[in-house]
Design an enzyme around this catalytic site. Structure first.
Site, PDB file in Angstrom:
ATOM      1  N   SER A 177       0.842  -1.209   0.000  1.00  0.00           N
ATOM      2  CA  SER A 177       0.000   0.000   0.000  1.00  0.00           C
ATOM      3  C   SER A 177       0.867   1.245   0.000  1.00  0.00           C
ATOM      4  O   SER A 177       2.034   1.200   0.418  1.00  0.00           O
ATOM      5  CB  SER A 177      -0.865   0.021   1.263  1.00  0.00           C
ATOM      6  OG  SER A 177      -1.537   1.256   1.403  1.00  0.00           O
ATOM      7  N   TYR A 194      -2.255  -1.166  10.665  1.00  0.00           N
ATOM      8  CA  TYR A 194      -2.341  -1.557   9.257  1.00  0.00           C
ATOM      9  C   TYR A 194      -1.101  -1.090   8.481  1.00  0.00           C
ATOM     10  O   TYR A 194      -0.489  -1.875   7.733  1.00  0.00           O
ATOM     11  CB  TYR A 194      -3.609  -0.950   8.645  1.00  0.00           C
ATOM     12  CG  TYR A 194      -3.734  -1.117   7.149  1.00  0.00           C
ATOM     13  CD1 TYR A 194      -4.212  -2.305   6.602  1.00  0.00           C
ATOM     14  CD2 TYR A 194      -3.383  -0.089   6.273  1.00  0.00           C
ATOM     15  CE1 TYR A 194      -4.336  -2.462   5.230  1.00  0.00           C
ATOM     16  CE2 TYR A 194      -3.508  -0.225   4.898  1.00  0.00           C
ATOM     17  CZ  TYR A 194      -3.990  -1.420   4.384  1.00  0.00           C
ATOM     18  OH  TYR A 194      -4.107  -1.565   3.019  1.00  0.00           O
TER      19      TYR A 194
END
Ligand code: NAD
Ligand code: MG
Length: 333
Positions: A225, A238
């Site tokens: 990401s 995360y």
């Protein structure tokens, strides 16, 4: 008749027609592709082709279903066209029911691969649609539901996939858990553990198990990401996992290059998927989702499909240890 008016429709006219379709359709992503086909134009304007904020308020319990999102994401159901780039290959994709995993599954099947998908049992309605789309291409589609937080399941998943497909050439570690929290004090031990197990432990365990099957020419692809490079204040746990997965991609690329196995990653920016509407983003962020990118809109899963294909394609034989970004002009790398 002037030279200009002898053309059936001007480029500006096409764009105007497209935005009318976008505004008027319940499924804007599909509206655009239909209008594109009618007008027979060959170049899409990436800014105009998909919905922009503001988005309607919506939330679903984790893990969420693509089929219940408004607008429905475009995973390439009617828009991705293949050209045999992965003919005869066999792929396992975790989180293959929705989002980027579903886009990769559809694209892989249209490129000639057989595909096994893993997902959580609650996601059966999304998964059924994906299996039907794979089979429509004349490819084998294998549904392997189960929870990746269970270490024993991670190993069983790989064995079941390899048995059902008759081998394994492509592994896509794509499943992920993202639950936003404004303060580190709001992240319980259990929530932290679930994020680590889903995003890091499963990536490690599934990769380790898959190596028994992967031969030279195979490849492994991780979904990391932009959060690996520029973490948000409310995605602490995360973002840690996405940095770890990016790092894992690079160490494993070095370890496996001599064996002829390539390892790469994809680093998406804001993409319109169930993860975001099932606890991944605040309602405030969701309403404006993707609006702060230079393109002024979120990405759709299908816009990353060709990246997953490229990284798996044996023709990309010198690319390993790379992270391929797709973030509408923002993000890194
Ligand atoms: P998504 O919700 O469509 O996909 C995530 C999938 O993870 C789910 O479909 C589910 O099947 C799977 N999953 C979650 N927990 C699981 C568990 N315990 N066991 C088995 N499967 C489990 O959303 P997405 O955005 O397409 O997510 C795919 C990947 O993309 C994730 O790794 C996510 O972190 C990453 N990502 C997403 C974005 C974004 O903006 N949507 C941005 C960057 C990276
Ligand atoms: Mg899903």
């Amino acid at each position: 008749m002037s030279a200009l008016s002898s053309f059936p429709i001007s480029r500006r006219g096409v764009l105007a027609a497209a935005s009318v379709t976008l505004a008027g359709s319940a499924f804007p992503a599909f509206g655009w592709s239909a209008s594109r086909k009618q007008e027979n134009i060959s170049v899409d304007d990436p800014v105009a082709k998909y919905p922009k904020p503001s988005f309607q308020k919506q939330s679903q319990p984790f893990p969420g279903l693509a089929g219940k999102m408004n607008p429905r994401p475009d995973h390439g159901e009617t828009t991705y066209k293949g050209s045999g780039r992965l003919a005869g290959m066999k792929a396992l994709i975790t989180g293959g029911d929705s989002g980027m995993g579903r886009a990769a599954a559809i694209a892989y099947a249209r490129e000639g691969a057989d595909v096994a998908i893993n997902y959580l049992p609650d996601e059966e309605p999304d998964a059924k649609e994906v299996i039907a789309l794979i089979e429509k291409e004349g490819r084998k589609g294998v549904a392997l539901p189960g929870d990746l937080r269970d270490a024993a399941f991670c190993e069983k998943l790989v064995e079941d996939a390899a048995n059902a497909l008759g081998g394994l050439d492509i592994l896509v570690n794509n499943a992920g858990r993202q639950q936003q929290a404004q303060s580190i004090g709001d992240i319980t031990y259990e929530a932290f553990d679930a994020t680590m197990k889903t995003n890091i432990y499963a990536t490690f365990l599934v990769t380790k198990a898959a190596l028994k099957h992967l031969k030279p020419g195979s490849s492994i692809i991780q979904t990391t990401s932009e959060q690996a490079y520029d973490p948000s204040e409310n995605l602490v746990d995360y973002a840690m996992t996405k940095a770890a997965v990016m790092n894992f991609t690079k160490s494993m690329a070095k370890q496996l290059a001599p064996k002829g196995i390539r390892v790469n990653g994809v680093a998406p920016g804001p993409i319109w998927t169930p993860l975001q509407v099932s606890g991944g983003a605040t309602m405030e962020k969701l309403e404006k989702f993707g609006g702060d990118t230079p393109m002024g809109r979120p990405g759709q899963p299908v816009e990353l499909a060709s990246i997953y294909v490229q990284l798996a394609d044996p023709q990309a034989s010198y690319a390993t240890g790379q992270i391929y970004g797709a973030a509408g002009g923002g993000g890194q790398p």
